[in-house]
Design an enzyme around this catalytic site. Structure first.
Site, PDB file in Angstrom:
ATOM      1  N   SER A 141       0.854  -1.187   0.000  1.00  9.10           N
ATOM      2  CA  SER A 141       0.000   0.000   0.000  1.00  9.10           C
ATOM      3  C   SER A 141       0.885   1.230   0.000  1.00  9.10           C
ATOM      4  CB  SER A 141      -0.887  -0.001   1.247  1.00  9.10           C
ATOM      5  OG  SER A 141      -1.551   1.240   1.409  1.00  9.10           O
ATOM      6  N   TYR A 154      -1.866  -0.342  10.522  1.00  8.36           N
ATOM      7  CA  TYR A 154      -1.969  -0.758   9.121  1.00  8.36           C
ATOM      8  C   TYR A 154      -0.673  -0.437   8.381  1.00  8.36           C
ATOM      9  CZ  TYR A 154      -3.687  -1.034   4.311  1.00  8.36           C
ATOM     10  OH  TYR A 154      -3.846  -1.349   2.981  1.00  8.36           O
TER      11      TYR A 154
END
Length: 243
Positions: A141, A154
């Site tokens: 990501s 995250y």
């Protein structure tokens, strides 16, 4: 059609980037094995692919279980004789302030986003080493490049995926390693978990900015379809409007 058809295993293939990647690669002539927990959804996707003439199959998969991931890989070897590509795509994103102490969600992100990738490597790497060739694609990501409020855990998992991928790349001569880091992408990531405020903010930003999951599938297909002596190590794919 791909000039070099391969057997590709895709985790988290029931929706989003995983589903789009399965469709993209199947359309090119690759054999795809789809894995996820939602088998009804996998069955529907697989039926569509087969109806279009693709070679596709599915298997229930829980990436937090090493036994499940090994069984997934073994099924591919038994059915197709080899594992050419593993796309470690399964992931969860539960956004919240650290002070909220949503420890169960922290642990789930570590289990799926990090341990799931490790399980994929543990299952597929021995097969690829025996073959003398293979390709591991880890979906990270842009949060693996920067940290934003509510995304600390995250981001930590995605930074770790980048580190693992780089370490594996340096250790490998026969196995290619690619990290694909999506920006805002249409998926189910913003629809569950985390605090209500953080989830709503992420969902609103995604609605405004998100590119289709097929854009990430295109990037994965590009990396896979390079010649065997070309290793595309990292691709960052953002919406043009994302800061």
């Amino acid at each position: 059609m791909s000039t070099n058809p391969t057997t590709v295993l895709i985790t988290g293939a029931a929706s989003g980037i995983g589903e789009a990647t399965a469709r993209r690669l199947a359309r090119q002539g690759h054999t795809v094995l789809l894995g996820a927990r939602r088998t009804a959804r996998l069955a529907a996707i697989t039926d569509e692919l087969r109806a279009a003439g693709a070679r596709a199959a599915y298997r229930e998969l829980d990436v937090t279980s090493l036994d499940s991931v090994r069984a997934f890989t073994t099924a591919a070897v038994e059915e197709y004789g080899r594992v050419d590509v593993l796309v470690n795509n399964a992931g969860v994103m539960s956004l919240s302030l650290l002070a909220d102490l949503r420890v169960d969600e922290w642990e789930q992100m570590i289990d799926v986003n990090l341990r799931g990738v490790l399980h994929g490597i543990a299952a597929a790497l021995p097969v690829m080493r025996r073959q003398g060739a293979g390709h591991i694609v880890n979906v990270s990501s842009v949060s693996g490049h920067q940290v934003d409020p509510t995304a600390a855990v995250y981001s930590a998992t995605k930074f770790a995926v980048a580190a693992l991928s780089e370490g594996l790349r340096q250790e490998s001569r026969d196995v290619r390693v690619t990290v694909v880091s999506p920006g805002f992408t249409q998926s189910e990531l913003t629809e569950r978990g985390g605090s209500e405020e953080a989830r709503a903010a992420a969902h609103a930003a995604s609605q405004l900015l998100a590119i289709p999951a097929s854009a990430i599938a295109d990037a994965i297909a590009f990396a896979i379809d390079r010649p065997a002596d070309v290793d595309v190590n990292e691709l960052v794919v953002r919406p043009t409007a994302q800061g």
